[in-house]
Design an enzyme around this catalytic site. Structure first.
Site, mmCIF file in Angstrom:
data_model
loop_
_atom_site.group_PDB
_atom_site.id
_atom_site.type_symbol
_atom_site.label_atom_id
_atom_site.label_comp_id
_atom_site.label_asym_id
_atom_site.label_seq_id
_atom_site.Cartn_x
_atom_site.Cartn_y
_atom_site.Cartn_z
ATOM 1 N N GLU A 1 -9.920 9.311 -1.256
ATOM 2 C CA GLU A 1 -9.999 7.962 -1.495
ATOM 3 C C GLU A 1 -10.242 7.070 -0.232
ATOM 4 O OE1 GLU A 1 -7.321 7.420 -5.374
ATOM 5 O OE2 GLU A 1 -6.140 7.635 -3.375
HETATM 6 C C1 TNX Z 1 -4.664 9.638 -6.798
HETATM 7 S S1 TNX Z 1 -4.681 12.228 -6.098
HETATM 8 C C2 TNX Z 1 -4.213 9.811 -5.491
HETATM 9 C C3 TNX Z 1 -3.055 9.454 -4.988
HETATM 10 C C4 TNX Z 1 -2.337 8.692 -6.055
HETATM 11 C C5 TNX Z 1 -2.400 9.464 -7.362
HETATM 12 C C6 TNX Z 1 -1.469 8.844 -8.651
HETATM 13 C C7 TNX Z 1 -5.273 11.863 -4.725
HETATM 14 C C8 TNX Z 1 -5.926 12.843 -3.750
HETATM 15 N N1 TNX Z 1 -5.081 10.461 -4.646
HETATM 16 O O1 TNX Z 1 -3.060 8.409 -3.766
HETATM 17 O O2 TNX Z 1 -0.867 8.607 -5.753
HETATM 18 O O3 TNX Z 1 -3.627 9.253 -7.863
HETATM 19 O O4 TNX Z 1 -1.547 9.627 -9.465
#
Ligand code: TNX
Length: 535
Positions: free
Chosen positions: A351
């Protein structure tokens, strides 16, 4: 021979009389004070063993005459044997005596034998065999890990009250185990869960509770998400403000916390004693606000950011064109690697919304080199897949819509698809805790899929296994974590351990339901999912 057909005929979980003699004695019922002989029930095991074959002979009775013989001088095997005798004591009130060395047979009593046998190649690194007949219960493995998993299976065959620590028996209560043969090896090497200790902090004792639940399920990886925008949770001696400042808060503004290096080492050792490897994650280059708010010098504009207690993602990033960033990462990696005997280091990589694809790719490759120099295998979330990766690097699949072609190119994959394995997703629309960005994840959704066949084009050999993450934006206590984890973690454990042909939803929901008294005895706050036939 395999058990499958007979298994379904008998009906899993039903307490049936397996020993003719016991059945006969029981129905006479003439002497009021004489204890009825114990009755064996078909074991309801989670995860389901690869092979289990019930035999037709008499049950094995654990009584005052039962002895234990350990044919190994290995200290880990001795520890597993001690754990088994403790569970037997709690189950029966009986202290099983060590057999006299070299005793060939025990005419009057039954005998438990635990043996390491290096020649049993087919049992692999984690497999075991249990053979039970009327006079002998034999647990054999090639490795101490196999013995440990065999003991977990025997534990699930003992009555649930063996989980209570201080049971007092007025008189011993012998129990019966059915005659059978189990030959059991795991399908995948990677059977994990992840706890996000950054969004909410969880004390070492809480982490150990989760480790205990993993061990009960023969799971062998605990991934700790140690840093994110809201908190930095591991002491780094060279950069003390990371915890002094960056560890102070958490989501919602409540006090956070962090692990001292001694506490972290203690968690690693507690996990290792249960054959669980701790995988540390320092998420970067995004999800780094806790670090960026602790040290102004890490920021491109030399200004520390504000602490963050919300739940948005994607806004933070290391200053990837600054040399200092890599000095910092090198220090972090050196200190954490020194605390972590396991071969893995997770660099996050998810992300990132503020870098160009080129900046991002270069960053990932540079961190990969830093980790390689420290002898660690890199793991990253599936965004890293397009970078040039070493053959040892592991891609952790999480986005349901990640491009299949880039995943198919990865040589080593862990499967954590959010719409199946994210234990922070709500069970249904009424679940008070959790998120639902990846959809609702009822138990059947978590169970009913094949990790080796999920992503088109992925070669089954490249799938190391499965991991179920527990993100903690909405989970503030270990009670919350337990509620979201169980029973879905059991589904992931079975996907990781049991061969594909042993998966069966209808049988699973019955076997799982039989775990309720044990989980209750362990004080686990599990969700009574209406899809399960709870006992
Ligand atoms: C996505 S999974 C994210 C996390 C959040 C999560 C909540 C991932 C690699 N990144 O930063 O906590 O969703 O479900």
């Amino acid at each position: 021979m395999r058990m499958g057909d007979r298994w379904s005929l008998l009906g899993i979980g039903a307490a049936i009389l397996l020993a003719g003699s016991a059945a006969g004695a029981r129905t006479q019922g003439a002497q009021p004070r004489a204890a009825a002989p114990p009755v064996a029930s078909i074991p309801a095991l989670v995860p389901q063993p690869a092979q289990m074959e019930l035999a037709s002979g008499d049950s094995f009775i654990i009584s005052a005459a039962t002895t234990l013989q350990v044919t190994s001088t290995n200290a880990e095997v001795a520890r597993s044997a001690r754990e088994l005798t403790e569970w037997i004591r709690r189950a029966t009130g009986l202290q099983v005596a060590a057999a006299a060395p070299g005793a060939a047979s025990v005419p009057s009593g039954s005998r438990i034998e635990i043996a390491l046998d290096a020649a049993r190649q087919a049992l692999g690194d984690e497999g075991y065999e249990i053979v039970i007949d009327a006079t002998r219960l034999a647990l054999t493995a090639r490795t101490p890990a196999g013995i440990f998993y065999g003991v977990q299976t025997l534990r699930q065959m003992l009555p649930y009250w063996s989980e209570y620590e201080a049971l007092l028996f007025q008189e011993p209560r012998p129990i019966a185990l059915p005659a059978l043969r189990i030959v059991d090896t795991p399908r995948f090497v990677w059977r994990g869960s992840m706890l996000d200790v950054a969004r909410h902090f969880f004390a070492p004792a809480d982490v150990k509770r989760l480790i205990d639940i993993l061990a009960l399920h023969k799971m062998n990886r605990l991934h700790l998400h140690l840093a994110d925008d809201q908190g930095w949770r591991i002491e780094i001696r060279k950069w003390p403000a990371l915890t002094a400042k960056g560890g102070r808060g958490e989501v919602g503004g409540t006090p956070g916390g962090f692990y001292t290096q001694a506490e972290y080492k203690d968690i690693v050792a507690y996990a290792a004693a249960r054959y669980i490897i701790v995988v540390p994650e320092i998420d970067m280059p995004g999800h780094t606000n806790a670090a960026l708010s602790s040290y102004a010098s890490l920021n491109c504009n030399r200004q520390a950011t504000q602490p963050f207690t919300g739940t948005d993602v994607g806004f933070s990033s290391f200053c990837v064109d600054k040399e200092m960033t890599y000095v910092f990462i090198g220090d972090i990696v050196r200190e954490i690697a020194a605390l972590t005997p396991g071969p893995y280091f997770h660099m996050g990589g998810d992300e990132v919304k503020t870098l160009t694809p080129d900046q991002y790719r270069k960053f990932v490759e540079r961190v990969q080199t830093i980790l390689q120099k420290r002898g660690k295998e890199m793991i990253g979330w599936d965004e890293i897949a397009p970078a040039t990766l070493l053959p040892t690097t592991i891609v952790q699949h999480w986005r349901p819509d990640a491009p299949p072609a880039s995943l198919a190119a990865a040589r080593r994959l862990i499967l954590s698809p959010a719409n199946r394995t994210y234990l922070d997703m709500k069970y249904d629309a009424d679940t008070m805790l959790g998120l639902q960005w990846a959809g609702l994840v009822p138990l059947k959704t978590a169970y009913d899929w094949d990790p080796a066949a999920l992503v088109p084009g992925v070669r089954p050999e490249s799938v190391l296994g499965v991991e179920a993450p527990l993100w903690s934006e909405t989970l503030a206590t270990i009670r919350d974590v337990e509620f979201m984890a169980l029973p879905r973690l059991s589904a992931i454990a079975e996907l990781g351990w049991s061969p594909r042909e042993r998966h069966d939803w209808e049988q699973f929901r019955i076997r799982l339901g039989a775990q309720a008294p044990r989980w209750t005895a362990l004080g686990i706050n599990f969700y009574r999912d209406p899809q399960v036939a709870w006992k």
